[in-house]
Design an enzyme around this catalytic site. Structure first.
Site, mmCIF file in Angstrom:
data_model
loop_
_atom_site.group_PDB
_atom_site.id
_atom_site.type_symbol
_atom_site.label_atom_id
_atom_site.label_comp_id
_atom_site.label_asym_id
_atom_site.label_seq_id
_atom_site.Cartn_x
_atom_site.Cartn_y
_atom_site.Cartn_z
ATOM 1 N N CYS A 71 0.818 -1.203 0.000
ATOM 2 C CA CYS A 71 0.000 0.000 0.000
ATOM 3 C C CYS A 71 0.849 1.250 0.000
ATOM 4 O O CYS A 71 2.068 1.191 0.002
ATOM 5 C CB CYS A 71 -0.883 0.009 1.251
ATOM 6 N N GLY A 94 -1.605 1.137 -4.697
ATOM 7 C CA GLY A 94 -2.825 0.463 -4.253
ATOM 8 C C GLY A 94 -4.037 1.053 -4.923
ATOM 9 O O GLY A 94 -4.236 2.268 -4.900
ATOM 10 N N ASN A 135 1.367 0.340 5.562
ATOM 11 C CA ASN A 135 1.940 -0.338 4.394
ATOM 12 C C ASN A 135 2.843 -1.441 4.902
ATOM 13 O O ASN A 135 3.773 -1.164 5.651
ATOM 14 C CB ASN A 135 2.742 0.652 3.545
ATOM 15 N N GLY A 136 2.556 -2.669 4.479
ATOM 16 C CA GLY A 136 3.379 -3.798 4.918
ATOM 17 C C GLY A 136 2.502 -4.976 5.249
ATOM 18 O O GLY A 136 1.351 -5.046 4.830
#
Ligand code: AMP
Length: 470
Positions: free
Chosen positions: A9, A35, A109-110
């Site tokens: 993302c 994303g 994000n991740g």
């Protein structure tokens, strides 16, 4: 109605300007490539938070009226992209929660590798979850530690395992966090009118007229508030595990990621590819758009002319996001069209960045044959992807990865090309500036930096969800 918990993302945050939501919107637009499934913005007016999230692309989720309603002098935003399966509005971020400490919004994000275990622990103690994302455990950790710890955020982060670049919005501050391995990028910037901001990629800073100050360091929390920028550590940095795939495919070419400009790295990947696998041919053709930069490098190093032999239709999204194979196949046909006068009767070197399932690539090769290509020599600017990613890139189940069980020769045969070469791991790592040991290459090598439970069912977090038909 399954959906994986993996996300790759984009996140963003800005502190100070009265038009925060508009700036976040612009930044999210610039990070759309990170994303395309949902987007969201949360703002603070100094005492309360408000948010708007929705399914779809950034301009589909927001319009002027909505942005004007998001009044505040600070904002964070999120672009979300998960793999195939149903899309759910409840998973769109930022997640906005009320807890004993007040309100908090978080964008992630991740991918956390211990989210299922943490969630099970909380559920047995009576906690209720309303999403199926890994991110939600973070707000539960924060709430649990609020009264007992001096620094509840730092304490919460110590319980997380995996990849996380996080941006939190509280009423009086933004907290930006990067995991101790630095898996995903996160940079600190300053706008030209003096406001502090954080972004996944520098392309978002450029879009809002900001300049990069520095990277948020692995293991660091950076606070943005009316008092300016302050920093603290929550963990010692580990040997970095920067995701090399950000350079190969994921990031915007104009971004600076982990200290290197993506476009320059990709051109180098193509140059090394040309040296590793030379072949006589009439022209070098990129697979648009992902193979362009590497094809440029290949053409330069081989001194074989670069031609655009496949024209993309810009109005079709990335084919990978289509949930079914049939939809993906149709999208490929519409998305790319070969130019017969460029390819007919020619020996082609076709350059792309990666092969994942192989199905899109096979369709593209068949199109080139139909347009009259005499020979096709396919060159891929990364090694074969053989292993799952648990740290934020949406590679499917390993059994769906074409390179998982097949040799290069078998893949060549499946794709029906005359020759096929994947860039070597050493060749790829020679194209980036940091020492080879500072990148995560697990999808190619199977060498995971931290232990992962490969048996964890990716749908674990779905089990309590109602079916949603919207
Ligand atoms: P396929 O032939 O179906 O494996 O698709 C290969 C194409 O997918 C390449 O052109 C890549 O640029 C692109 N690709 C690689 N990784 C991803 C990813 N994680 N998500 C979406 N597309 C990807």
């Amino acid at each position: 109605m399954a959906r994986e918990a993996k996300d790759k993302c984009g996140v963003f945050g800005v502190w100070g300007p009265s038009d925060s939501a508009h700036r976040v919107y612009t930044a999210l637009f610039a990070q759309q490539h990170r994303g395309q499934e949902s987007a969201g913005i949360a703002v603070s007016n100094g005492s309360r938070l408000g948010a708007h999230v929705g399914m779809g692309l950034v301009p589909e989720v927001f319009n002027e009226t909505i942005l004007d309603k998001l009044a505040g002098n600070a904002g964070i935003g999120h672009n979300r992209y998960s793999t195939t399966g149903s899309s759910r509005a409840c998973n769109a971020q930022p997640l906005l929660e009320e807890y004993i400490g007040g309100q908090v919004a978080v964008a992630h994000n991740g991918n956390l590798v211990n989210a299922a275990r943490l969630r099970r622990d909380y559920e047995t103690r009576g906690h209720i979850f309303h999403t199926s994302t890994d991110t939600e455990v973070i707000t539960h950790l924060l709430a649990s530690h609020h009264l007992s710890k001096d620094d509840p955020l730092a304490e919460s982060l110590l319980h997380l395992q995996g990849a996380y670049s996080l941006v939190f919005l509280f009423a009086d501050r933004i907290e930006a966090v990067r995991d101790p391995w630095g898996w995903r990028p996160l940079v600190l910037g300053k706008t030209d009118d003096g406001y502090d901001c954080v972004a996944s990629e520098t392309v978002a800073l450029d879009a809002i007229g900001a300049t990069m100050v520095r990277e948020v360091l692995p293991g660091e929390i950076v606070t943005l508030s009316d008092n300016g920028v302050s920093t603290r550590r929550f963990a010692e940095s580990q040997v970095p595990a920067h995701c090399i795939f950000e350079h190969v495919y994921f990031a915007n070419p104009s971004s600076s990621v982990f200290g290197d400009t993506v476009q320059i790295v990709r051109e180098r990947l193509g140059e090394v590819l040309a040296r590793e696998a030379p072949v006589e041919a009439d022209c070098v053709i990129p697979m648009p758009d992902s193979g362009r930069s590497a094809a440029l490098g290949y053409a330069r190093a081989s001194e074989i002319p670069y031609r655009e032999g496949i024209v993309p239709n810009r109005y079709v999204g990335r084919t990978f996001i289509r949930p079914t194979q049939k939809q993906r196949d149709t999208a490929v046909q519409i998305k790319l069209n070969a130019v017969p006068d460029v390819v007919s009767g020619k020996r082609l070197i076709v350059v792309d960045d990666s092969i994942v399932r192989g199905t899109t690539t096979r369709g593209k090769m068949a199109q080139l044959r139909r347009a009259g290509a005499k020979e096709i020599h396919l060159r891929i600017s990364c090694p074969p992807i053989r292993h799952a990613c648990y740290f934020g890139v949406d590679f499917p189940d390993p059994s769906q990865l074409i390179a998982n069980q097949r040799s290069v020769e078998e893949i060549r045969d499946f794709l029906a090309v005359d020759s096929l070469h994947f860039l070597s791991l050493e060749g790829m790592l020679g194209c980036v500036s940091r020492p080879p040991g500072e990148y995560c290459t697990a999808c190619f090598s199977g060498d995971y930096r931290i232990s992962v439970d490969k048996q964890v069912n990716k749908l674990d977090l779905e089990r309590n969800q109602y079916k949603m038909f919207t």
